[in-house]
Design an enzyme around this catalytic site. Structure first.
Site, PDB file in Angstrom:
ATOM      1  N   ARG A 106      30.826  16.245  31.339  1.00 37.91           N
ATOM      2  CA  ARG A 106      30.840  17.634  30.903  1.00 37.91           C
ATOM      3  C   ARG A 106      29.655  17.923  29.973  1.00 37.91           C
ATOM      4  NH1 ARG A 106      36.020  19.874  28.025  1.00 37.91           N
ATOM      5  NH2 ARG A 106      35.320  22.006  28.019  1.00 37.91           N
ATOM      6  N   ASP A 166      41.961  33.318  29.377  1.00 36.29           N
ATOM      7  CA  ASP A 166      43.043  32.454  28.898  1.00 36.29           C
ATOM      8  C   ASP A 166      44.209  33.303  28.370  1.00 36.29           C
ATOM      9  OD1 ASP A 166      41.078  29.727  28.227  1.00 36.29           O
ATOM     10  OD2 ASP A 166      40.221  31.728  28.287  1.00 36.29           O
ATOM     11  N   ARG A 169      46.216  34.532  31.164  1.00 38.82           N
ATOM     12  CA  ARG A 169      47.057  33.434  31.684  1.00 38.82           C
ATOM     13  C   ARG A 169      48.283  33.267  30.777  1.00 38.82           C
ATOM     14  NH1 ARG A 169      41.848  29.607  32.926  1.00 38.82           N
ATOM     15  NH2 ARG A 169      41.577  30.236  35.094  1.00 38.82           N
ATOM     16  N   HIS A 193      37.073  28.432  24.456  1.00 37.97           N
ATOM     17  CA  HIS A 193      37.543  28.562  25.842  1.00 37.97           C
ATOM     18  C   HIS A 193      37.539  27.138  26.389  1.00 37.97           C
ATOM     19  CE1 HIS A 193      37.960  29.738  30.003  1.00 37.97           C
ATOM     20  NE2 HIS A 193      36.790  29.209  30.315  1.00 37.97           N
TER      21      HIS A 193
END
Ligand SMILES: NC(=O)c1ccc[n+]([C@@H]2O[C@H](COP(=O)([O-])OP(=O)(O)OC[C@H]3O[C@@H](n4cnc5c(N)ncnc54)[C@H](O)[C@@H]3O)[C@@H](O)[C@H]2O)c1
Length: 333
Positions: A106, A166, A169, A193
């Site tokens: 990442r 988010d 969600r 995030h």
């Protein structure tokens, strides 16, 4: 005979007649092209311009979207591998991303993304100097911080899409748990995030009932106990991984969240959205881009709300700020 005044001039005599709005989307991949579709369907902008280095792809996306205009609010779609297509945009959504290669971490990905931003963003700012910039590319908080430094744009005019997705969600999961409409759930995810984000439970409400006092409705689920809240918080974080595993990318909800941000700016809505902006002494947190509920309008991020937080939430937000700063530092920001 008296002359009939022009209605627009009578109502807003000081405001010159506005030209039509233009949205530019950098990156016509899964997120960028779906964002164009969402913005067009919602009539968010009169012109939608797509820019991507992949010429065949960007032209094909623009053509496919253009063929659907008959069935949408009137608009024009253009797509090109020439950055000039973004000229004079009012809002630029930055979704171009470096593809993760096998074996790449990442962090490696973040490095590739930042070098992409270094190359592309200044060129976009040159052709669209007055636009409001919304960064979507991940890791979005670090990318937003780096983009501010790279572009020199004021922090009000460059921010990240943050935890708008988010939070939607979170609201979806609370609505599912309680059996009420998602539109009546008011709750925000704050922080990064990503993995260190946190739901602000203590300020959340369902209808007019504080979420922490919710005891359920007959036959529609029970109280939102700490176990239920923990499960929901985990699911919010994990849902992106789950979607990516199933279909390779998340695109619909992020596109709608992005369109919501675009509309808040273009319609000067003063809408409260948890976008990622440069914090300056927000509960003592400074010099990091992080999501907290903020007021978004024509000037971009205009204010941040001093949301009442529990001691745990505040500690969580501070941890999240440190996590984002740690990553930013690794790239010299
Ligand atoms: N912030 C959020 O809420 C959120 C949600 C979903 C995805 N994302 C992020 O959005 C980004 C894009 O995701 P995707 O699924 O659309 O990826 P994708 O690979 O489908 O699309 C990326 C596009 O960027 C283009 N691109 C690459 N380099 C470019 C350059 N130099 N100039 C112009 N275009 C260039 C590619 O050609 C490609 O079309 C990723 O970083 C992803 O993690 C963010």
């Amino acid at each position: 005979m008296t002359e009939t005044p022009d209605l627009d001039d009578a109502v807003t005599p000081h405001v010159p007649r506005r030209r039509t709005s233009k949205l530019a989307i950098v990156g016509a991949g899964a997120v960028g092209s779906t964002m164009a579709y969402a913005a067009l369907m919602r009539g968010a902008a009169r012109t939608v311009a797509l820019y991507d280095i992949n010429k065949a792809k960007v032209q094909a996306e623009a053509l496919d979207l253009g063929h659907g205009i008959q069935f949408m609010p009137m608009a024009q779609v253009v797509g090109s591998d020439d950055i000039a297509v973004c000229a004079d945009a009012d809002v630029v959504m930055f979704t171009a991303g470096a593809k993760q290669k096998p074996g790449q971490t990442r962090l490696d990905l973040a490095e590739a993304t930042i070098s992409l931003v270094r190359k592309v963003l200044p060129a976009v700012v040159e052709v669209a100097p007055d636009a409001t910039y919304v960064m979507v590319t991940n890791p979005v908080d670090v990318v937003t911080y780096a983009s501010l430094r790279i572009s020199g744009l004021p922090p009000s005019r460059l921010f990240g899409s943050g935890t708008v997705l988010d939070s939607s969600r979170l609201r979806y999961l609370i609505a599912r748990e309680t059996g009420v409409a998602v539109q009546n759930v008011h709750a925000y995810v704050a922080g990064e995030h990503g993995d260190s984000e946190l739901p602000l439970w203590s300020s959340a409400s369902i209808g007019a009932v504080p979420l922490l006092e919710w005891n359920g409705l007959g036959g529609r689920g029970g109280a939102l106990t700490s176990e239920v809240r923990e499960r929901i918080a985990r699911e919010v974080v994990d849902s992106a991984y789950q979607i990516i595993e199933g279909k390779g990318a998340t695109n619909y909800a992020v596109a709608l969240a992005g369109s919501r941000i675009i509309e808040a700016v273009l319609n000067d809505e003063s809408r409260i959205l948890p976008v990622s902006s440069l914090l300056d002494d927000y509960y003592g947190i400074s010099d990091v881009c992080l999501s907290v509920p903020a007021v978004v309008g024509a000037k971009g991020v205009e204010d941040r709300l001093a949301v009442p937080m529990s001691a745990d939430e505040l500690a969580g937000l501070r941890r999240s700020a440190e996590a984002v700063k740690d990553v930013a530092r690794q790239f010299g920001f």
